[in-house]
Design a protein around this motif. Sequence first.
Motif, PDB file in Angstrom:
ATOM      1  N   LEU A  25       0.825  -1.208   0.000  1.00 37.45           N
ATOM      2  CA  LEU A  25       0.000   0.000   0.000  1.00 37.45           C
ATOM      3  C   LEU A  25       0.859   1.259   0.000  1.00 37.45           C
ATOM      4  CD1 LEU A  25      -2.718  -0.901   2.669  1.00 37.45           C
ATOM      5  CD2 LEU A  25      -2.885  -1.088   0.186  1.00 37.45           C
ATOM      6  N   TRP A  28      -0.415   6.985   2.056  1.00 36.56           N
ATOM      7  CA  TRP A  28      -1.733   7.550   2.353  1.00 36.56           C
ATOM      8  C   TRP A  28      -2.768   6.446   2.522  1.00 36.56           C
ATOM      9  CZ3 TRP A  28      -6.231   6.831  -0.285  1.00 36.56           C
ATOM     10  CH2 TRP A  28      -6.150   6.377  -1.605  1.00 36.56           C
ATOM     11  N   GLN A  29      -2.626   5.356   1.754  1.00 38.22           N
ATOM     12  CA  GLN A  29      -3.558   4.238   1.882  1.00 38.22           C
ATOM     13  C   GLN A  29      -3.388   3.543   3.230  1.00 38.22           C
ATOM     14  OE1 GLN A  29      -2.246   2.241  -1.733  1.00 38.22           O
ATOM     15  NE2 GLN A  29      -4.237   2.684  -2.700  1.00 38.22           N
ATOM     16  N   ASN A  32      -5.080   5.732   5.846  1.00 40.00           N
ATOM     17  CA  ASN A  32      -6.524   5.725   5.661  1.00 40.00           C
ATOM     18  C   ASN A  32      -7.127   4.394   6.114  1.00 40.00           C
ATOM     19  OD1 ASN A  32      -8.926   5.126   3.518  1.00 40.00           O
ATOM     20  ND2 ASN A  32      -8.870   7.288   4.097  1.00 40.00           N
ATOM     21  N   VAL A  33      -6.528   3.300   5.686  1.00 38.88           N
ATOM     22  CA  VAL A  33      -7.032   1.969   6.038  1.00 38.88           C
ATOM     23  C   VAL A  33      -6.958   1.764   7.554  1.00 38.88           C
ATOM     24  CG1 VAL A  33      -6.573  -0.517   5.817  1.00 38.88           C
ATOM     25  CG2 VAL A  33      -6.523   0.967   3.786  1.00 38.88           C
ATOM     26  N   SER A  98      -9.652  -3.759  -1.347  1.00 37.36           N
ATOM     27  CA  SER A  98      -9.160  -2.819  -2.358  1.00 37.36           C
ATOM     28  C   SER A  98     -10.303  -2.062  -3.024  1.00 37.36           C
ATOM     29  CB  SER A  98      -8.309  -3.551  -3.390  1.00 37.36           C
ATOM     30  OG  SER A  98      -9.088  -4.513  -4.083  1.00 37.36           O
ATOM     31  N   PHE A 101     -11.265   1.621  -2.004  1.00 36.30           N
ATOM     32  CA  PHE A 101     -10.553   2.809  -2.473  1.00 36.30           C
ATOM     33  C   PHE A 101     -11.312   3.518  -3.594  1.00 36.30           C
ATOM     34  CE2 PHE A 101      -6.626   0.529  -0.894  1.00 36.30           C
ATOM     35  CZ  PHE A 101      -6.423   1.373   0.190  1.00 36.30           C
ATOM     36  N   THR A 102     -12.295   2.836  -4.190  1.00 38.82           N
ATOM     37  CA  THR A 102     -13.027   3.418  -5.320  1.00 38.82           C
ATOM     38  C   THR A 102     -14.437   3.865  -4.955  1.00 38.82           C
ATOM     39  OG1 THR A 102     -13.875   1.277  -6.069  1.00 38.82           O
ATOM     40  CG2 THR A 102     -11.725   1.978  -6.943  1.00 38.82           C
ATOM     41  N   ASN A 109     -19.482   1.373   0.396  1.00 40.72           N
ATOM     42  CA  ASN A 109     -18.453   0.528   1.028  1.00 40.72           C
ATOM     43  C   ASN A 109     -19.043  -0.820   1.437  1.00 40.72           C
ATOM     44  OD1 ASN A 109     -16.583   2.592   0.819  1.00 40.72           O
ATOM     45  ND2 ASN A 109     -16.597   3.098   2.989  1.00 40.72           N
TER      46      ASN A 109
END
Length: 146
Positions: A25, A28-29, A32-33, A98, A101-102, A109
Amino acid sequence: MNAPTTPPAPLRFATKIAVLLRDDLLVWQRLNVTAFLVSGISSASPELIGEPYQDAGDVTYLPMFRQPVLVLEAGKELLTAAHTRALGRDVSISVFTSDLFTTGNDADNRAAVRAVPTTALDLVGLAVHGPRNLVDKITKGAVMHP
């Protein structure tokens, strides 16, 4: 002359909170996660939350976890194995795939996770809370996040 005092022994908690992040990752991911995953743990276990903080100016701040949160990392295969081990144990689990993220909102979600069979989830992170020994077994092979 006062006798030297011995510092208190570190507090050892009966339970453990661990976040396991996939090692590929972006920074930033990862942040965030981690934030999303621990919010799930706190909502499932409100007893983990301490008292509000207050500074010397009488400003009050939100309470936080009463115990440390370990942040670990592992490859995709170990993350999938940890998920499988967690499902077979009596622990609280939150997941981040994953696909999240979109999406742009909570309903999307949940729908993104719901659309994928358990064994096909493309996990990028999970958090677990439970007895120390169980959490250690679930995250076995993972390393501390750098």
